[in-house]
Design an enzyme around this catalytic site. Structure first.
Site: not given
Length: 482
Positions: A232, A262
């Site tokens: 993340d 990400e």
């Protein structure tokens, strides 16, 4: 990534916390394998500040996978630790890989406060200090009293963080940089330096922190037997940390450990720069391609479909591109809302599932629907596209991206061929070559949008048709074993 692999993101933001997702996933494992899913990205499994209501990104204790009575609950939103491990085991029994969602950028929900000397920085240029040194009170003490030091006795205090966004003393919301600290380097350059995102921002230059996160990574993989990771918010974390962290885990476990980060940015150059900084140790989600899908779906037929892959990761670095249509951040009512319109979803999924480049990711909300937003799932069309990917999207690829509205491509191997044609505007036709061995054979639209049959001529060409704002995928009638 395996041959024609395809992962599913198995959650959306507004899932109910009951029934437990881990139980649902365990029961769904066989079905996922049958429809052609080869890997599952599970949501963050550790305890968040919101207890059973936390989607997983408000991280409190990364060692609590739904095992300890913390934040008002033993289980997480998705279930207990045992249910989590059971779901992973069930997926493995059906031959699916499992990817864990890792959130290491920040911590929230501290067990105590500390007084720290800090400076306020400019929200729009985090490198600019705009206050004198001041004493602030901050929630940075994490002792996890209800875990009783099981798995780790590491205590997080203010020295483990760079900064925070709230002063309890003055009840002031602002971005504070702790005295004698610096924002991490090798992060995105938005706002001067985009290290700070939310909560207590972890300091990846602190060797004690790095050692603890290395220990945790080994513990987590030993506990779960995951096959890969979804990282993340990597643009807020120094590239040097993840480059070394992933390498060490791979050496320790002697496995591929597929990893996708990400990095949320629509400019391909930012993504390519990050891939260079991590020396290719991970893949990235193709955010530019998602935005192209979003724009095309909202352009009322005026989007230039022939350029839909220009400036995308799958075009520039196909072996490190995870392609997707939507996700939990882009769905309606979320911070990065950029929802691809329903009419364009079949086109977008054909563009990621039926082409040779990229590792496609199917979104739970697209497959099963999002009741919160009255969005229906498109499982029927996705089942068909997944079947076509598995059985027909093989071998070479010839593109026919020669029109601003109607585009197409052909996949052909020694066994079979597939011809895909789509339009974001009015329908049309395209002459495409599928192979001379098909001379006189009949091709039909496996998606059922076009009822016409295409007879292949002696030179191996066919005149393929699609409706307006639609996609058709043609296969040979004689080869259809579905």
């Amino acid at each position: 990534m395996m041959q024609n692999g395809v992962m599913m993101q198995y959650f959306e933001w507004y899932l109910e916390s009951d029934p437990h997702l881990w139980k649902l996933l365990k029961e769904d494992a066989k079905h996922l394998q049958e429809i052609g899913i080869t890997a599952v990205w599970m949501p963050p499994a550790f305890k968040g500040i919101g207890g059973i209501h936390d989607v997983g990104y408000g991280v409190y204790d990364i060692y609590d996978l739904g095992e300890f009575d913390q934040k008002g609950t033993i289980r997480t939103k998705y279930g207990t630790k045992d249910e989590y491990l059971d779901a992973i085991e069930a997926l493995h029994q059906y031959g699916l890989q499992v990817y864990g969602d890792i959130v290491l950028n920040h911590k929230m929900g501290a067990d105590g406060n500390e007084f720290v000397k800090a400076y306020e920085v400019n929200q729009y240029n985090k490198n600019q200090v705009i206050s004198d040194e001041e004493l602030i009170e901050v929630p940075t003490l994490f002792t996890f009293p209800n875990r009783h030091q099981m798995y780790s006795d590491f205590t997080w205090n203010w020295t483990c963080f760079d900064g925070i966004d709230y002063d309890i003393l003055s009840k002031r919301h602002a971005t504070f940089l702790f005295k004698d600290k610096n924002w991490d380097s090798q992060v995105d350059d938005e706002n001067g330096n985009f290290d700070y995102l939310m909560g207590a921002d972890i300091d990846f230059s602190n060797p004690h922190v790095v050692a603890e996160l290395e220990n945790w990574g080994q513990w987590y993989l030993s506990m779960t037997h995951l096959d890969g990771l979804r990282l993340d918010a990597v643009k807020h974390i120094g590239a040097h940390f993840y480059k070394d962290w992933i390498r060490e885990l791979r050496v320790h476990y002697q496995k591929e450990l597929f990893t996708v980060g990400e990095y949320w940015h629509g400019d391909i150059h930012h993504l390519l720069n990050y891939l260079n900084e991590v020396e290719g140790e991970m893949s990235l989600f193709d955010v530019p391609l998602h935005y192209h899908f979003y724009e095309a779906s909202h352009s009322f037929g005026q989007y230039d479909m022939s350029k839909i892959f220009e400036g995308t990761l799958v075009d520039s670095a196909p072996n490190q591109a995870v392609t997707f249509v939507d996700n939990h951040d882009t769905q309606p009512s979320q911070g990065l809302q950029s929802w691809v319109e329903d009419w364009f979803k079949p086109l977008a999924y054909a563009l990621i599932l039926l082409r040779k480049d990229g590792y496609p990711c199917v979104f739970y909300g697209d497959y099963y629907g999002i009741p919160h937003s009255q969005i229906k799932g498109q499982s029927d069309i996705l089942d068909c596209l997944l079947w076509l990917r598995k059985e027909y999207a093989l071998g070479k690829q010839d593109d026919y991206f020669d029109d601003s509205s109607v585009i197409g491509w052909v996949r052909y191997s020694e066994q079979r061929s597939l011809a895909c044609i789509m339009s974001d505007s009015v329908g049309g036709t395209k002459d495409m070559y599928v192979g001379e061995r098909y001379a006189g054979k009949i091709f039909y639209d496996a998606l059922g949008y076009c009822q016409n049959q295409v007879v292949i001529d002696q030179q191996g060409h066919g005149l393929f048709k699609c409706q307006g704002g639609s996609v058709s995928v043609y296969i040979c009638q004689e080869e259809d074993n579905g």
